[in-house]
Design an enzyme around this catalytic site. Sequence first.
Site, short mmCIF file in Angstrom:
data_model
loop_
_atom_site.label_atom_id
_atom_site.label_comp_id
_atom_site.label_asym_id
_atom_site.label_seq_id
_atom_site.Cartn_x
_atom_site.Cartn_y
_atom_site.Cartn_z
CG ASP A 27 15.59 -24.77 3.09
OD1 ASP A 27 16.37 -23.90 3.51
OD2 ASP A 27 15.90 -25.59 2.21
CG HIS A 164 23.00 -27.64 1.40
ND1 HIS A 164 22.77 -26.29 1.57
CD2 HIS A 164 24.25 -27.88 1.86
CE1 HIS A 164 23.84 -25.74 2.10
NE2 HIS A 164 24.75 -26.67 2.29
CG ASP A 169 18.50 -27.62 4.96
OD1 ASP A 169 19.11 -28.44 5.68
OD2 ASP A 169 19.02 -27.06 3.97
#
Length: 327
Positions: A27, A164, A169
Amino acid sequence: MLEDQTTAASSPTAWPTAYPQGYAVVDVETTGLARDDRIISAAVYRLDARGEVEDHWYTLVNPERDPGPVWIHGLTSDALEGAPLFQDIADEFSSRLDGRVLVAHNAVFDWQMIAREYARAGRVAPVSQRLCTIVLSKELGLPLPNHKLESLAAHFGVVQQRAHHALDDARVLAEAFRPSLRAAAARSVRLPLHECRPLTEWTDRAVPRQSAGYGGYRTTSWRPTRKRPACPYPNPGRYEDGKPLKQGMRIAFSGDTSIERDLLEDRAIEAGLHVATSISRLTSLLVTNDPDSGTSKVVKARQFGTPVVDEAAFGQLLRDVEPASEG
């Protein structure tokens, strides 16, 4: 700034022999969604062949510009000021990706951001394939209300702690990917693996501004609309194999390209072609390096009988585009 943790891995017994030997669940948080935006944090969970966590890693990255939507990712200019530049963490990032399938939620976005950062650093990411967990969830027919990461997490009972935040994540995705992978293996589902093409030609379009910020660059939270003039030539119809392209033909693109998409589109327009954002019965040609990818454009091209060529063939065709018919 950097964090690493190793855990023990376990594995179930039966497994499809054609499945990859390892995965890098990734991510990245970014300054925005446009092509000139930068990575500001990255996390990688390395998984073994059966989805068990081997270790994880996280770093902030100094984007050398404004951090973008702080209200989304929470990373301010002050927080990023002492962070390493991407070229400083490229070796470590590469060691986490090397020899593994990159797994991400909306993987094409993460891959394109990563590919651009490596291109800026004069490097190539050691990734040849990616797997999108959105696509995998569709392949498995999971009863999700939408394709957000939080919905996938809730389906498998994974608790999000900091949405976020790249590390959380990536953790959430790794924990949701493991049961997805096992479900695919139990049903011998062919994994939706797509080729990752590193950028060999690209351009940065960061726009200078007067106010202070990293390097004097503006914040770009969304991809700017590129207004192009309408194609002045009528559509002469579909491309025919062995013949040249003709001015006015409608060209669509799908998937990764070695030359950045905007540059390819600009060259097509300069040659007198019409760049289409979707496929219809009027589309003259689809350009894609992965005709078996199953993207909506590829599927529609197959349905409509639209001709398909790869990037290299299209580059050759662009060298000699036939003028439009007069009157």
